[in-house]
Design a protein around this motif. Structure first.
Motif, PDB file in Angstrom:
ATOM      1  N   GLN A   8     -48.284  -7.452   0.188  1.00  0.00           N
ATOM      2  CA  GLN A   8     -49.539  -7.862  -0.433  1.00  0.00           C
ATOM      3  C   GLN A   8     -50.731  -7.522   0.466  1.00  0.00           C
ATOM      4  OE1 GLN A   8     -48.335 -11.967  -1.058  1.00  0.00           O
ATOM      5  NE2 GLN A   8     -48.379 -11.681  -3.285  1.00  0.00           N
ATOM      6  N   TRP A   9     -50.558  -7.714   1.773  1.00  0.00           N
ATOM      7  CA  TRP A   9     -51.626  -7.347   2.700  1.00  0.00           C
ATOM      8  C   TRP A   9     -51.845  -5.832   2.681  1.00  0.00           C
ATOM      9  CZ3 TRP A   9     -55.379 -10.071   4.445  1.00  0.00           C
ATOM     10  CH2 TRP A   9     -55.232 -11.437   4.625  1.00  0.00           C
ATOM     11  N   GLN A  10     -50.773  -5.081   2.666  1.00  0.00           N
ATOM     12  CA  GLN A  10     -50.898  -3.629   2.647  1.00  0.00           C
ATOM     13  C   GLN A  10     -51.623  -3.170   1.380  1.00  0.00           C
ATOM     14  OE1 GLN A  10     -46.755  -2.737   3.240  1.00  0.00           O
ATOM     15  NE2 GLN A  10     -46.995  -2.562   5.445  1.00  0.00           N
ATOM     16  N   GLU A  11     -51.350  -3.814   0.263  1.00  0.00           N
ATOM     17  CA  GLU A  11     -52.043  -3.494  -0.987  1.00  0.00           C
ATOM     18  C   GLU A  11     -53.533  -3.819  -0.873  1.00  0.00           C
ATOM     19  OE1 GLU A  11     -53.067  -2.201  -4.658  1.00  0.00           O
ATOM     20  OE2 GLU A  11     -51.178  -1.817  -3.606  1.00  0.00           O
ATOM     21  N   LEU A  12     -53.859  -4.954  -0.267  1.00  0.00           N
ATOM     22  CA  LEU A  12     -55.271  -5.302  -0.061  1.00  0.00           C
ATOM     23  C   LEU A  12     -55.961  -4.271   0.834  1.00  0.00           C
ATOM     24  CD1 LEU A  12     -55.059  -9.168   0.405  1.00  0.00           C
ATOM     25  CD2 LEU A  12     -56.345  -7.968  -1.374  1.00  0.00           C
ATOM     26  N   PHE A  13     -55.284  -3.848   1.898  1.00  0.00           N
ATOM     27  CA  PHE A  13     -55.875  -2.847   2.789  1.00  0.00           C
ATOM     28  C   PHE A  13     -56.073  -1.525   2.059  1.00  0.00           C
ATOM     29  CE2 PHE A  13     -53.508  -5.376   6.194  1.00  0.00           C
ATOM     30  CZ  PHE A  13     -54.584  -6.218   6.405  1.00  0.00           C
ATOM     31  N   ALA A  14     -55.119  -1.142   1.225  1.00  0.00           N
ATOM     32  CA  ALA A  14     -55.253   0.091   0.448  1.00  0.00           C
ATOM     33  C   ALA A  14     -56.425  -0.007  -0.528  1.00  0.00           C
ATOM     34  CB  ALA A  14     -53.959   0.391  -0.309  1.00  0.00           C
ATOM     35  N   GLN A  15     -56.583  -1.156  -1.160  1.00  0.00           N
ATOM     36  CA  GLN A  15     -57.713  -1.357  -2.072  1.00  0.00           C
ATOM     37  C   GLN A  15     -59.037  -1.250  -1.316  1.00  0.00           C
ATOM     38  OE1 GLN A  15     -57.214  -5.111  -4.085  1.00  0.00           O
ATOM     39  NE2 GLN A  15     -55.257  -4.514  -4.973  1.00  0.00           N
ATOM     40  N   HIS A  16     -59.087  -1.856  -0.142  1.00  0.00           N
ATOM     41  CA  HIS A  16     -60.314  -1.772   0.652  1.00  0.00           C
ATOM     42  C   HIS A  16     -60.586  -0.335   1.080  1.00  0.00           C
ATOM     43  CE1 HIS A  16     -62.472  -1.804   4.580  1.00  0.00           C
ATOM     44  NE2 HIS A  16     -63.369  -2.329   3.756  1.00  0.00           N
ATOM     45  N   ASP A  17     -59.545   0.377   1.485  1.00  0.00           N
ATOM     46  CA  ASP A  17     -59.704   1.753   1.953  1.00  0.00           C
ATOM     47  C   ASP A  17     -60.264   2.671   0.874  1.00  0.00           C
ATOM     48  OD1 ASP A  17     -58.769   1.025   4.431  1.00  0.00           O
ATOM     49  OD2 ASP A  17     -56.744   1.801   4.104  1.00  0.00           O
ATOM     50  N   THR A  18     -59.966   2.379  -0.376  1.00  0.00           N
ATOM     51  CA  THR A  18     -60.452   3.235  -1.462  1.00  0.00           C
ATOM     52  C   THR A  18     -61.738   2.701  -2.090  1.00  0.00           C
ATOM     53  OG1 THR A  18     -59.006   2.123  -3.056  1.00  0.00           O
ATOM     54  CG2 THR A  18     -58.161   4.138  -2.016  1.00  0.00           C
ATOM     55  N   SER A  19     -62.223   1.569  -1.598  1.00  0.00           N
ATOM     56  CA  SER A  19     -63.470   1.016  -2.125  1.00  0.00           C
ATOM     57  C   SER A  19     -64.647   1.575  -1.330  1.00  0.00           C
ATOM     58  CB  SER A  19     -63.458  -0.510  -2.046  1.00  0.00           C
ATOM     59  OG  SER A  19     -63.608  -0.941  -0.714  1.00  0.00           O
ATOM     60  N   ASP A  20     -65.828   1.346  -1.842  1.00  0.00           N
ATOM     61  CA  ASP A  20     -67.037   1.801  -1.150  1.00  0.00           C
ATOM     62  C   ASP A  20     -67.789   0.642  -0.510  1.00  0.00           C
ATOM     63  OD1 ASP A  20     -66.677   4.478  -1.820  1.00  0.00           O
ATOM     64  OD2 ASP A  20     -67.737   4.263  -3.720  1.00  0.00           O
ATOM     65  N   VAL A  21     -67.079  -0.427  -0.169  1.00  0.00           N
ATOM     66  CA  VAL A  21     -67.736  -1.601   0.405  1.00  0.00           C
ATOM     67  C   VAL A  21     -67.245  -1.859   1.821  1.00  0.00           C
ATOM     68  CG1 VAL A  21     -68.121  -2.679  -1.842  1.00  0.00           C
ATOM     69  CG2 VAL A  21     -66.063  -3.221  -0.571  1.00  0.00           C
ATOM     70  N   LEU A  22     -68.079  -2.522   2.592  1.00  0.00           N
ATOM     71  CA  LEU A  22     -67.692  -2.915   3.942  1.00  0.00           C
ATOM     72  C   LEU A  22     -66.636  -4.008   3.876  1.00  0.00           C
ATOM     73  CD1 LEU A  22     -71.238  -3.115   5.559  1.00  0.00           C
ATOM     74  CD2 LEU A  22     -69.559  -1.277   5.799  1.00  0.00           C
ATOM     75  N   ALA A  23     -65.917  -4.174   4.954  1.00  0.00           N
ATOM     76  CA  ALA A  23     -64.845  -5.171   4.995  1.00  0.00           C
ATOM     77  C   ALA A  23     -65.364  -6.570   4.683  1.00  0.00           C
ATOM     78  CB  ALA A  23     -64.141  -5.140   6.350  1.00  0.00           C
ATOM     79  N   ALA A  24     -66.526  -6.915   5.223  1.00  0.00           N
ATOM     80  CA  ALA A  24     -67.073  -8.259   4.990  1.00  0.00           C
ATOM     81  C   ALA A  24     -67.317  -8.509   3.504  1.00  0.00           C
ATOM     82  CB  ALA A  24     -68.371  -8.439   5.775  1.00  0.00           C
ATOM     83  N   GLU A  25     -67.860  -7.521   2.818  1.00  0.00           N
ATOM     84  CA  GLU A  25     -68.116  -7.667   1.379  1.00  0.00           C
ATOM     85  C   GLU A  25     -66.806  -7.711   0.598  1.00  0.00           C
ATOM     86  OE1 GLU A  25     -70.505  -5.433  -2.237  1.00  0.00           O
ATOM     87  OE2 GLU A  25     -70.861  -4.806  -0.177  1.00  0.00           O
ATOM     88  N   PHE A  26     -65.858  -6.869   0.979  1.00  0.00           N
ATOM     89  CA  PHE A  26     -64.550  -6.862   0.325  1.00  0.00           C
ATOM     90  C   PHE A  26     -63.880  -8.224   0.477  1.00  0.00           C
ATOM     91  CE2 PHE A  26     -59.952  -6.244   0.329  1.00  0.00           C
ATOM     92  CZ  PHE A  26     -59.769  -5.545  -0.854  1.00  0.00           C
ATOM     93  N   CYS A  27     -63.970  -8.783   1.672  1.00  0.00           N
ATOM     94  CA  CYS A  27     -63.363 -10.094   1.921  1.00  0.00           C
ATOM     95  C   CYS A  27     -64.030 -11.169   1.076  1.00  0.00           C
ATOM     96  CB  CYS A  27     -63.453 -10.447   3.405  1.00  0.00           C
ATOM     97  SG  CYS A  27     -62.360  -9.449   4.435  1.00  0.00           S
ATOM     98  N   GLN A  28     -65.337 -11.116   0.978  1.00  0.00           N
ATOM     99  CA  GLN A  28     -66.049 -12.098   0.161  1.00  0.00           C
ATOM    100  C   GLN A  28     -65.630 -11.973  -1.308  1.00  0.00           C
ATOM    101  OE1 GLN A  28     -70.310 -11.701   0.217  1.00  0.00           O
ATOM    102  NE2 GLN A  28     -70.623 -13.756  -0.597  1.00  0.00           N
ATOM    103  N   GLN A  29     -65.520 -10.748  -1.798  1.00  0.00           N
ATOM    104  CA  GLN A  29     -65.131 -10.514  -3.190  1.00  0.00           C
ATOM    105  C   GLN A  29     -63.715 -11.000  -3.476  1.00  0.00           C
ATOM    106  OE1 GLN A  29     -65.612  -6.282  -3.603  1.00  0.00           O
ATOM    107  NE2 GLN A  29     -67.834  -6.414  -3.834  1.00  0.00           N
ATOM    108  N   ASN A  30     -62.853 -10.973  -2.462  1.00  0.00           N
ATOM    109  CA  ASN A  30     -61.445 -11.322  -2.640  1.00  0.00           C
ATOM    110  C   ASN A  30     -61.064 -12.646  -1.996  1.00  0.00           C
ATOM    111  OD1 ASN A  30     -60.046  -8.856  -3.996  1.00  0.00           O
ATOM    112  ND2 ASN A  30     -61.518  -8.009  -2.546  1.00  0.00           N
TER     113      ASN A  30
END
Length: 82
Positions: A8-30
């Protein structure tokens, strides 16, 4: 904090890697803790480094595609369309 499997963590990292947002924003969204997100990524990178190199390549390709699309739009605006 919700418990997640390694997959599940690896899937989250893959989603973040293909997104156009910074980690902080990705974390807030999720609803993730940014500090733990970073720590967990580093922990799993030591165990499974190949996953993150693929993620990096995917992110790089995504950014290149976005850049080329923007360049195409810019070129059209200077040439008058077509």
């Amino acid at each position: 904090m919700k418990r997640r499997t390694k997959e599940q963590w690896q899937e989250l990292f893959a989603q973040h890697d293909t997104s156009d947002v910074l980690a902080a924003e990705f974390c807030q969204q999720n609803d993730l803790c940014p500090k733990y997100f970073s720590v967990r990524r580093k922990q799993l990178a030591k165990v499974t480094p190949h996953i993150f190199s693929v993620g990096f390549a995917s992110e790089l390709m995504s950014h290149m595609a976005h850049f080329l699309f923007q360049l195409k739009l810019l070129t059209r605006s200077f040439t008058g369309g077509a």
